[in-house]
Design a protein around this motif. Sequence first.
Motif, short mmCIF file in Angstrom:
data_model
loop_
_atom_site.label_atom_id
_atom_site.label_comp_id
_atom_site.label_asym_id
_atom_site.label_seq_id
_atom_site.Cartn_x
_atom_site.Cartn_y
_atom_site.Cartn_z
N ASN A 89 0.85 -1.27 0.04
CA ASN A 89 -0.02 0.08 -0.14
C ASN A 89 0.96 1.05 -0.03
O ASN A 89 2.05 1.39 0.45
N ASN A 93 2.59 1.82 5.85
CA ASN A 93 2.30 1.73 7.19
C ASN A 93 2.29 0.33 7.88
O ASN A 93 1.87 0.06 9.04
N GLU A 94 2.46 -0.70 6.90
CA GLU A 94 2.38 -2.17 7.52
C GLU A 94 3.76 -2.77 7.59
O GLU A 94 4.71 -2.34 6.81
N ALA A 119 0.39 0.85 16.90
CA ALA A 119 0.42 -0.21 16.01
C ALA A 119 -0.67 -1.15 16.49
O ALA A 119 -0.71 -1.50 17.50
N LEU A 122 -2.25 -7.14 13.28
CA LEU A 122 -3.05 -7.65 12.09
C LEU A 122 -3.09 -9.17 12.10
O LEU A 122 -4.36 -9.86 12.13
N SER A 130 2.30 -9.40 11.88
CA SER A 130 1.94 -8.26 11.03
C SER A 130 1.36 -7.30 11.70
O SER A 130 0.38 -7.38 12.25
N LEU A 131 2.02 -6.03 11.67
CA LEU A 131 1.52 -4.78 12.17
C LEU A 131 1.06 -3.68 11.43
O LEU A 131 1.81 -3.55 10.28
N LYS A 132 0.16 -2.85 11.77
CA LYS A 132 -0.38 -1.64 11.03
C LYS A 132 -0.29 -0.59 11.98
O LYS A 132 -0.90 -0.35 13.09
#
Length: 222
Positions: A89, A93-94, A119, A122, A130-132
């Motif tokens: 994306n 930010n991920e 964060a 996810l 997995s972090l956003k």
Amino acid sequence: MNLSDFDFSLPEHLIAQHPSEKREQSRLLNINRAEKSLQHRLFFQLTELLNPHDLLVMNNSRTMNAKLFAHKQSGGKVEILIEKILTENSSLNEAIAMLKCSRKPQIGDQLILSQEVSACVLKREGQWFSLKFNISVLTVMEKFGHLPLPPYIKRPKGATQDDEARYQTIYAQKLGSIATPTAGLHFTEELLKKLSQKNIQQGFLTLHVGSGTFQPRTHRKK
């Protein structure tokens, strides 16, 4: 041949905790195949060991400030090690990361770095999370990140300003590693100039170093 054949004991007092005052003054072990001997040198003497028209290839990967400190909403401390920024994306930010904490967070949990930055977890696959983040990962690392040091370098409060300057090669350009390609740490501008004057060719590639470099090496016994 087994990986265990290369095991050896290295006493902790022989592991340098700080670099030499000057990069090029570090030790260099030269294996002389013709004489079947080992020669103890200093790194700046590389000019004496290489010949004109030799090619010296260096890794220009730059180390990220990939270590972050956060806490869960419950208050528990979390150490985040960014492994990879996801580029699917446009907001960037991920990220994929490893987490160090007393109890692993659950999907949907928030990891809080400051009042404005957090964060969301996810998903999890094994040791990877997995972090956003609510802002760009690059911005998070720039504002809150610390340079990851090898586990054998003991810094109770994390990397110092001196570490952040010295634990980076002078020719590092392309951001992406979470550990510095350490073989290149001992080059200086002056040394590279001397090598060039001797007509020793220099080339660069980009090979990002991941968290595997921090993992213990295991082997199977047959």
